[in-house]
Each structure stands twice: as structure tokens, then as C-alpha cells.
Design a protein around this motif. Structure first.
Motif, PDB file in Angstrom:
ATOM      1  N   ALA A 177       0.849  -1.187   0.000  1.00  0.00           N
ATOM      2  CA  ALA A 177       0.000   0.000   0.000  1.00  0.00           C
ATOM      3  C   ALA A 177       0.885   1.237   0.000  1.00  0.00           C
ATOM      4  O   ALA A 177       1.911   1.277   0.689  1.00  0.00           O
ATOM      5  CB  ALA A 177      -0.932   0.004   1.211  1.00  0.00           C
ATOM      6  N   VAL A 178       0.473   2.242  -0.773  1.00  0.00           N
ATOM      7  CA  VAL A 178       1.277   3.455  -0.946  1.00  0.00           C
ATOM      8  C   VAL A 178       0.366   4.674  -0.905  1.00  0.00           C
ATOM      9  O   VAL A 178      -0.723   4.666  -1.496  1.00  0.00           O
ATOM     10  CB  VAL A 178       2.028   3.438  -2.304  1.00  0.00           C
ATOM     11  CG1 VAL A 178       2.875   4.706  -2.472  1.00  0.00           C
ATOM     12  CG2 VAL A 178       2.894   2.188  -2.436  1.00  0.00           C
ATOM     13  N   ASP A 179       0.832   5.709  -0.222  1.00  0.00           N
ATOM     14  CA  ASP A 179       0.112   6.978  -0.239  1.00  0.00           C
ATOM     15  C   ASP A 179       1.055   8.068  -0.734  1.00  0.00           C
ATOM     16  O   ASP A 179       2.268   8.003  -0.505  1.00  0.00           O
ATOM     17  CB  ASP A 179      -0.397   7.331   1.165  1.00  0.00           C
ATOM     18  CG  ASP A 179      -1.565   8.316   1.135  1.00  0.00           C
ATOM     19  OD1 ASP A 179      -1.982   8.714   0.034  1.00  0.00           O
ATOM     20  OD2 ASP A 179      -2.061   8.677   2.222  1.00  0.00           O
ATOM     21  N   VAL A 180       0.507   9.051  -1.421  1.00  0.00           N
ATOM     22  CA  VAL A 180       1.270  10.199  -1.899  1.00  0.00           C
ATOM     23  C   VAL A 180       1.039  11.347  -0.923  1.00  0.00           C
ATOM     24  O   VAL A 180      -0.110  11.707  -0.648  1.00  0.00           O
ATOM     25  CB  VAL A 180       0.833  10.598  -3.320  1.00  0.00           C
ATOM     26  CG1 VAL A 180       1.517  11.890  -3.760  1.00  0.00           C
ATOM     27  CG2 VAL A 180       1.152   9.478  -4.302  1.00  0.00           C
ATOM     28  N   VAL A 181       2.113  11.916  -0.399  1.00  0.00           N
ATOM     29  CA  VAL A 181       1.983  12.952   0.625  1.00  0.00           C
ATOM     30  C   VAL A 181       2.981  14.076   0.370  1.00  0.00           C
ATOM     31  O   VAL A 181       3.988  13.900  -0.325  1.00  0.00           O
ATOM     32  CB  VAL A 181       2.217  12.376   2.040  1.00  0.00           C
ATOM     33  CG1 VAL A 181       1.227  11.261   2.354  1.00  0.00           C
ATOM     34  CG2 VAL A 181       3.645  11.864   2.199  1.00  0.00           C
ATOM     35  N   ILE A 182       2.689  15.226   0.964  1.00  0.00           N
ATOM     36  CA  ILE A 182       3.639  16.335   0.970  1.00  0.00           C
ATOM     37  C   ILE A 182       3.702  16.892   2.381  1.00  0.00           C
ATOM     38  O   ILE A 182       2.742  16.788   3.151  1.00  0.00           O
ATOM     39  CB  ILE A 182       3.242  17.448  -0.023  1.00  0.00           C
ATOM     40  CG1 ILE A 182       1.841  17.987   0.266  1.00  0.00           C
ATOM     41  CG2 ILE A 182       3.332  16.955  -1.454  1.00  0.00           C
ATOM     42  CD1 ILE A 182       1.461  19.169  -0.593  1.00  0.00           C
ATOM     43  N   PRO A 183       4.843  17.481   2.766  1.00  0.00           N
ATOM     44  CA  PRO A 183       4.948  18.078   4.105  1.00  0.00           C
ATOM     45  C   PRO A 183       3.946  19.216   4.274  1.00  0.00           C
ATOM     46  O   PRO A 183       3.557  19.871   3.297  1.00  0.00           O
ATOM     47  CB  PRO A 183       6.387  18.614   4.146  1.00  0.00           C
ATOM     48  CG  PRO A 183       7.116  17.870   3.079  1.00  0.00           C
ATOM     49  CD  PRO A 183       6.098  17.589   2.008  1.00  0.00           C
ATOM     50  N   SER A 184       3.533  19.444   5.489  1.00  0.00           N
ATOM     51  CA  SER A 184       2.606  20.529   5.767  1.00  0.00           C
ATOM     52  C   SER A 184       3.383  21.792   6.103  1.00  0.00           C
ATOM     53  O   SER A 184       4.169  21.817   7.059  1.00  0.00           O
ATOM     54  CB  SER A 184       1.684  20.162   6.939  1.00  0.00           C
ATOM     55  OG  SER A 184       0.853  21.251   7.266  1.00  0.00           O
ATOM     56  N   SER A 185       3.172  22.830   5.312  1.00  0.00           N
ATOM     57  CA  SER A 185       3.822  24.116   5.599  1.00  0.00           C
ATOM     58  C   SER A 185       3.033  24.924   6.625  1.00  0.00           C
ATOM     59  O   SER A 185       3.545  25.890   7.199  1.00  0.00           O
ATOM     60  CB  SER A 185       3.966  24.931   4.307  1.00  0.00           C
ATOM     61  OG  SER A 185       2.704  25.131   3.703  1.00  0.00           O
ATOM     62  N   ASP A 186       1.786  24.537   6.859  1.00  0.00           N
ATOM     63  CA  ASP A 186       0.944  25.210   7.850  1.00  0.00           C
ATOM     64  C   ASP A 186       0.947  24.435   9.155  1.00  0.00           C
ATOM     65  O   ASP A 186       1.121  23.214   9.185  1.00  0.00           O
ATOM     66  CB  ASP A 186      -0.508  25.308   7.353  1.00  0.00           C
ATOM     67  CG  ASP A 186      -0.648  26.152   6.106  1.00  0.00           C
ATOM     68  OD1 ASP A 186      -0.016  27.218   6.057  1.00  0.00           O
ATOM     69  OD2 ASP A 186      -1.372  25.730   5.185  1.00  0.00           O
ATOM     70  N   THR A 187       0.748  25.154  10.245  1.00  0.00           N
ATOM     71  CA  THR A 187       0.518  24.503  11.531  1.00  0.00           C
ATOM     72  C   THR A 187      -0.884  23.908  11.534  1.00  0.00           C
ATOM     73  O   THR A 187      -1.852  24.578  11.170  1.00  0.00           O
ATOM     74  CB  THR A 187       0.653  25.515  12.677  1.00  0.00           C
ATOM     75  OG1 THR A 187       1.998  26.009  12.714  1.00  0.00           O
ATOM     76  CG2 THR A 187       0.317  24.869  14.017  1.00  0.00           C
ATOM     77  N   ILE A 188      -0.993  22.653  11.925  1.00  0.00           N
ATOM     78  CA  ILE A 188      -2.285  21.968  11.995  1.00  0.00           C
ATOM     79  C   ILE A 188      -2.758  21.946  13.440  1.00  0.00           C
ATOM     80  O   ILE A 188      -1.987  21.574  14.340  1.00  0.00           O
ATOM     81  CB  ILE A 188      -2.183  20.531  11.458  1.00  0.00           C
ATOM     82  CG1 ILE A 188      -1.596  20.518  10.044  1.00  0.00           C
ATOM     83  CG2 ILE A 188      -3.547  19.845  11.490  1.00  0.00           C
ATOM     84  CD1 ILE A 188      -2.430  21.232   9.012  1.00  0.00           C
ATOM     85  N   VAL A 189      -3.999  22.348  13.669  1.00  0.00           N
ATOM     86  CA  VAL A 189      -4.530  22.323  15.026  1.00  0.00           C
ATOM     87  C   VAL A 189      -5.720  21.374  15.090  1.00  0.00           C
ATOM     88  O   VAL A 189      -6.447  21.203  14.106  1.00  0.00           O
ATOM     89  CB  VAL A 189      -4.966  23.730  15.494  1.00  0.00           C
ATOM     90  CG1 VAL A 189      -3.791  24.691  15.455  1.00  0.00           C
ATOM     91  CG2 VAL A 189      -6.119  24.283  14.657  1.00  0.00           C
ATOM     92  N   ARG A 190      -5.898  20.731  16.227  1.00  0.00           N
ATOM     93  CA  ARG A 190      -7.080  19.902  16.467  1.00  0.00           C
ATOM     94  C   ARG A 190      -7.983  20.647  17.422  1.00  0.00           C
ATOM     95  O   ARG A 190      -7.525  21.136  18.466  1.00  0.00           O
ATOM     96  CB  ARG A 190      -6.688  18.547  17.062  1.00  0.00           C
ATOM     97  CG  ARG A 190      -7.875  17.584  17.237  1.00  0.00           C
ATOM     98  CD  ARG A 190      -7.439  16.219  17.756  1.00  0.00           C
ATOM     99  NE  ARG A 190      -6.907  16.267  19.098  1.00  0.00           N
ATOM    100  CZ  ARG A 190      -7.664  16.287  20.208  1.00  0.00           C
ATOM    101  NH1 ARG A 190      -8.991  16.238  20.120  1.00  0.00           N
ATOM    102  NH2 ARG A 190      -7.110  16.340  21.402  1.00  0.00           N
ATOM    103  N   VAL A 191      -9.262  20.753  17.070  1.00  0.00           N
ATOM    104  CA  VAL A 191     -10.199  21.497  17.908  1.00  0.00           C
ATOM    105  C   VAL A 191     -11.231  20.545  18.507  1.00  0.00           C
ATOM    106  O   VAL A 191     -11.456  19.444  18.001  1.00  0.00           O
ATOM    107  CB  VAL A 191     -10.906  22.607  17.092  1.00  0.00           C
ATOM    108  CG1 VAL A 191      -9.892  23.599  16.548  1.00  0.00           C
ATOM    109  CG2 VAL A 191     -11.744  22.017  15.952  1.00  0.00           C
TER     110      VAL A 191
END
Length: 247
Positions: free
Chosen positions: A127-141
Motif C-alpha cells: 500500500a502506498v500513499d502520496v503525501v507532501i509536508p505541511s507548511s501550515d501549523t495543523i490544530v485539532r479542535v
């Protein structure tokens, strides 16, 4: 082992405010769907292309695409959800194992490097996923919209498509999911992760320009990116080039 690229084109364009499926909107002289099918069809590592289309649009799509894409073997109606569409894909592809690439029709700027990386990764992985790094800060609410957690950005990635699998592995994950009355997943890697947790899902690097056309501004951005891609140095005459390089 043969490689089948499946174009997931079941969207309806509601967030774009359209009365046609968003993959049927034209950018850079062609529909988004044509750009996407062409990207997969032209890849040397793809043997067959299958298109899962919005209900009621298969005949129109067959007329649009015509006979330009010999690798395109079938145009089938998708389901009402992403998971239902994948089940239809599994039923259509039969029992013989193969490499399967599932790609969003509204990611028309897919390039050959990503396709090749996915197919090669399946030589070793299931199994393979295509991803890129996140340049934004991700928040969980929480339920009230208050920040509950700010995960370490260095460990986060933004998922794209294609998502690629050995067909037998994806089929087994969906077989197990069928017995779960609470089954729900937003993508196919999520199904494998939940029901086959011992199967590693490896990642390959995507690209910022491999964007998903979802909102009105995305149409403008995608059109401009196609213009930039077409504007190669060979299309610029010497006088214009000298002016651009002056100083």
C-alpha cells in the motif's frame, strides 16, 4: 504484474456551485477530466485505465473522450460515496492480482514522476500513499471549536492521490470492512490502516502543484499552472528571452 490506473470521477461540483460535475469544467482548453486521463494514459508504467464516472454522465463522457485513449478500457458509473465507488472498482477488476492506482479526477496536474514512484514502491510494499509536508501549523479542535492540540508539524503530511495498492490487499481490507456496521473512511489508505493494521502503508513524495480542484479559486490556480507548464524555453523567442534575462 500489470498496473491499472483508476480515475475516480464521481464528484458533482457542489462546492464550486456548478450544475455540471466539476471534472467536466474546462481549464487550459480541455476539461479537467481530459487532463487527468491524459496524464495517466501517457505514463509508460500504466497498462490500463478505468474511469469511474458520476451517475448519468457515462455516455456523455464516452463521447467526449472518444477513441483518443486506447488504454481506457471501461467507463463505469461510480457510487454515491468514495468507498462505494472503490467496491465497484474491486468488482470490475476481477480476481487476478495487479497494481492499482486510485486517482482523483480533479487532480489534473499529476506528473509522471509521482506515477512512476507509486508503481515502483509497489514492488516492495502492499500500500502506498502520496503525501507532501505541511507548511501550515495543523490544530485539532474540540466540539466547541477550541484548540485541543497542536501536533508536531514535522510529523504531519498532507495526503494527495494516487493511492496505490496490490489489488489483493485492498480487496481483503474491504472484505473485513463489510463486516463492520460502523464502517466509514474518507479514503482507501484509511480502510487498509484500520482493517489491516499490520500492512505498512509507505509514502512517496507528492507535489504542491498536484492540487485538488475543490473551490472556485482552485480553477484559477490550476489554469495558471497549466499555462506556466506550457511556457517552456523553446516557446520563447530569442528577443523575448534576452529581455527577460536583462540585468
Amino acid at each position: 504484474m500489470r498496473t491499472v490506473a483508476v480515475v475516480l470521477a464521481g464528484g458533482v461540483g457542489s462546492r464550486l456551485g456548478l450544475d455540471v460535475p466539476k471534472q467536466m469544467v474546462k481549464i487550459a482548453g480541455k476539461t479537467i477530466l481530459e487532463h487527468t486521463v491524459e496524464a495517466l494514459h501517457s505514463s509508460d508504467v500504466v497498462d490500463e485505465v478505468v474511469l469511474m464516472m458520476t451517475t448519468g454522465w457515462t455516455e456523455h463522457t464516452a463521447t467526449l473522450l472518444g477513441t483518443r485513449y486506447p488504454k481506457l478500457s471501461r467507463i463505469l458509473e461510480g457510487g454515491s460515496t468514495r468507498n462505494e465507488t472503490t467496491r465497484k472498482v474491486l468488482a470490475a477488476l476481477g480476481d487476478e492480482d495487479c497494481k492499482v492506482l486510485l486517482h482523483d479526477a480533479v487532480r489534473p496536474l499529476l506528473d509522471e514522476r509521482i506515477i512512476v514512484d507509486c508503481v515502483r514502491a509497489l514492488d516492495e510494499a502492499d500500500a502506498v500513499d502520496v503525501v507532501i509536508p505541511s507548511s501550515d501549523t495543523i490544530v485539532r479542535v474540540d466540539d466547541d471549536g477550541v484548540i485541543a492540540e497542536i501536533p508536531d508539524r514535522a510529523m504531519l503530511r498532507r495526503g494527495q492521490t494516487p493511492q496505490a495498492f496490490r489489488l489483493s490487499v485492498l480487496r481483503e481490507a474491504y472484505r473485513l470492512a463489510a463486516d463492520d456496521p460502523g464502517f466509514q473512511a474518507s479514503d482507501d489508505c484509511g480502510v487498509v490502516l484500520r482493517y489491516l493494521p499490520d500492512v505498512p502503508i509507505v509514502t512517496v513524495l507528492g507535489a504542491e502543484h498536484n492540487l485538488k480542484v475543490t473551490h472556485p479559486v482552485d480553477l484559477f490556480i490550476a489554469d495558471k499552472l497549466f499555462q506556466l507548464a506550457a511556457r517552456t524555453t523553446s516557446s520563447i523567442d530569442r528577443g523575448e528571452r534576452d529581455a527577460l534575462l536583462a540585468g
